[in-house]
Scaffold this active site. Structure first.
Site, PDB file in Angstrom:
ATOM      1  N   CYS A 230      78.550  61.980  68.814  1.00 54.57           N
ATOM      2  CA  CYS A 230      79.821  61.797  68.111  1.00 54.57           C
ATOM      3  C   CYS A 230      80.365  63.118  67.578  1.00 54.57           C
ATOM      4  CB  CYS A 230      79.633  60.816  66.960  1.00 54.57           C
ATOM      5  SG  CYS A 230      81.156  60.482  66.049  1.00 54.57           S
TER       6      CYS A 230
ATOM      7  N   CYS B  52      80.915  62.447  58.901  1.00 52.25           N
ATOM      8  CA  CYS B  52      80.886  61.001  58.675  1.00 52.25           C
ATOM      9  C   CYS B  52      79.548  60.634  58.026  1.00 52.25           C
ATOM     10  CB  CYS B  52      81.050  60.278  60.007  1.00 52.25           C
ATOM     11  SG  CYS B  52      80.826  58.475  59.906  1.00 52.25           S
TER      12      CYS B  52
ATOM     13  N   CYS C 275      84.372  56.464  67.551  1.00 53.89           N
ATOM     14  CA  CYS C 275      83.146  55.893  67.001  1.00 53.89           C
ATOM     15  C   CYS C 275      82.423  55.213  68.149  1.00 53.89           C
ATOM     16  CB  CYS C 275      83.430  54.899  65.884  1.00 53.89           C
ATOM     17  SG  CYS C 275      81.911  54.162  65.219  1.00 53.89           S
TER      18      CYS C 275
ATOM     19  N   GLN D 205      74.807  38.800  62.047  1.00 57.30           N
ATOM     20  CA  GLN D 205      74.120  40.060  62.294  1.00 57.30           C
ATOM     21  C   GLN D 205      74.968  40.945  63.211  1.00 57.30           C
ATOM     22  OE1 GLN D 205      71.505  41.420  61.014  1.00 57.30           O
ATOM     23  NE2 GLN D 205      70.231  39.790  60.176  1.00 57.30           N
TER      24      GLN D 205
ATOM     25  N   TYR E 155      68.312  31.752  51.768  1.00 61.79           N
ATOM     26  CA  TYR E 155      69.339  32.756  52.044  1.00 61.79           C
ATOM     27  C   TYR E 155      69.821  32.572  53.490  1.00 61.79           C
ATOM     28  CZ  TYR E 155      66.697  34.651  48.095  1.00 61.79           C
ATOM     29  OH  TYR E 155      66.019  34.793  46.906  1.00 61.79           O
TER      30      TYR E 155
ATOM     31  N   CYS F 135      65.486  43.287  55.143  1.00 57.74           N
ATOM     32  CA  CYS F 135      66.222  44.491  55.514  1.00 57.74           C
ATOM     33  C   CYS F 135      65.855  45.653  54.605  1.00 57.74           C
ATOM     34  CB  CYS F 135      67.733  44.236  55.464  1.00 57.74           C
ATOM     35  SG  CYS F 135      68.340  43.770  53.824  1.00 57.74           S
TER      36      CYS F 135
END
Length: 480
Positions: free
Chosen positions: A77, A83, A182, A308, A337, A434
């Protein structure tokens, strides 16, 4: 009295970077202190300009490279290094996986301090670019200038702070870096975003000013799906009939220029932030949703839905969770959850009943719809705060679960939830996380009654430090 001059921080010369660290940084050790450095990889030999100096650590940036590490690769990129995302683009993917595996191991051993089995090798992502199904970009009336642009030697030709559409700068939410490309999603994201910028500048549409809370163009969101559908949503701040006409014309332009958009939407948001969960969705073209496919299941995804963001790798993650659950069609499963019920519906055909609990009411409505779409009749869903809903009375009413699957937010599970899980005493707990650090803390709290028997890290986000981890816990002494 003269003011004290700010102390000049040192330059550290010929420092060898030794390992990957948290937040996508790498580290070195100088004079018994850890030095955290972004945009370098283990094996680089560099000069470092110290930016922050504390008693036990320093933060620095590389100002000169003496040797490049063999583990280094060329970032794809053009925005890399400015970024805030994809900090590990300069590190070979196999090395990223090793670092993530080590991150999980370090967290579970140092924080959890419980008996652990051998870790399974991390599951890498098949795609390391173009893997995301959702991206969001913000508009700004004054784009963020890079350090090179600020230090531009020629005042006459210095780059201007023109309007921007792109990503928020890390740590400065009111600053937008103008993004031309991107690679995290299919190139359609670049085509549409760059077209909107060009159209807006040509037509004189006002870009948003966060501090003043004014400007027509606020943000945009793009979602793709593995069924070939494409959702595009623009957030406006419409103040007049003239601006409504401008917004309508832009949406018409998008509809005509990009026929692959199957769900074209907009929001008129006058709040001081870009969240639109409480805002009305206006449908310009198509429907207000798209579908994702997973095995023989279809999942309805709306603009407010959580799904996701790496579709292919989510399938691998859910297969691990289903396998760890060890279902035989006879079990009562609690899915904590549950979000939009993706895991709950994914395992429902293998269980007697699945009960999903989630804080967000809109997500629970999506979960019910997803069960209905797929003809699944053995699911129940409840909305509310987990620690308030999941209590002894709930378990007495619905039955003690044989298996609990839990996929909490980054903060992990509330102590009250863990206490209720211990009271429920399921045979197995499948913990999807996560954030291995908070997962490790929770494993320690569950250790009195449960032992960890399987550990499977999964990489959902190449080029970032983030990693998912699935742990199977089995009850030490089965309840009578």
């Amino acid at each position: 009295m003269a003011r004290n001059k700010k102390k000049q921080l040192p330059v550290l010369e010929h420092v060898t970077i030794t390992a990957c660290a948290a937040e996508g940084k790498a580290l070195a050790r100088v004079d018994d202190k850890v030095v955290f450095v972004p945009f370098v990889v283990p094996g680089d030999v560099v000069d470092l300009q110290v930016k922050k100096k504390k008693n036990s650590y320093m933060e620095a940036v590389a100002v000169k490279f003496h040797e490049y590490s063999p583990l280094r690769t060329i970032p794809k990129c053009k925005h890399y290094g400015v970024c805030g995302g994809c900090k590990w683009q300069c590190l070979q993917y196999e090395e990223q996986l090793k670092a993530k595996q080590q991150q999980v191991y370090d967290n579970l051993t140092r924080i959890g301090k419980v008996e652990l089995p051998e870790f399974m090798p991390i599951l890498g992502s098949k795609k390391i670019y173009g893997y995301r199904n959702k991206l969001e970009f913000g508009f700004s009336s004054k784009r963020w200038l890079t350090e090179d642009e600020v230090a531009w030697p020629d005042d006459e030709n210095r780059p201007m702070r023109g309007p921007a559409v792109g990503f928020h700068i890390t740590g400065a939410f009111d600053k937008i870096l103008d993004i031309k490309e991107c690679h995290l999603m299919d190139d359609v994201n670049n085509q549409i975003r760059n077209d909107i910028r060009e159209y807006a500048l040509e037509k004189g549409l006002e870009f948003y000013d966060l501090k003043e809370n004014r400007g027509l163009l606020r943000s945009l969101m793009i979602r793709t799906s593995n069924t070939g559908e494409l959702m595009f949503l623009v957030q406006f701040r419409i103040e007049s009939s003239d601006e409504q006409k401008m917004a309508d014309d832009l949406m018409q332009h998008l509809s005509e220029t990009f026929p692959q958009i199957t769900s074209l939407l907009y929001v008129d948001n006058h709040k001081a932030n870009d969240t639109f969960g409480d805002q009305e969705i206006h449908v310009v073209k198509g429907k207000d949703h798209i579908y994702e496919q997973m095995e023989d299941l279809r999942f309805k995804v709306g603009p407010k839905s959580f799904y996701q963001t790496n579709t292919e790798q989510a399938y691998e993650l859910y297969k691990v969770a289903r396998s760890f659950a060890g279902l035989t069609d006879k079990e009562l499963v609690y899915d904590l959850y549950t979000g939009t019920g993706t895991i709950a519906n994914f395992v429902a055909h293998h269980a007697r009943q699945v009960i999903g609990i989630e804080y967000v009411p809109e997500a629970i409505e999506d979960a019910k719809v997803n069960s209905e779409i797929n003809g699944i009749t053995n699911t129940l869903f409840y909305a509310g705060d987990m620690k308030d809903i999941l209590n002894k009375d709930f378990i007495e009413e619905h039955g003690r679960p044989d298996v609990i699957i839990t996929d909490p937010p980054r903060a992990g599970m509330h102590h009250d939830v863990i206490d209720t899980i211990l009271f429920a005493a399921p045979k197995r707990i499948v913990y999807v996380s996560c954030n291995p650090a908070t997962q490790a803390r929770d494993l320690q709290l569950l250790d009195s009654d449960y032992r960890v028997t399987k550990i499977q890290p999964v990489d959902m986000f190449p080029h970032t430090q983030h990693v998912e981890n699935v742990v199977l816990l089995e009850r030490r002494v089965l309840s009578e």
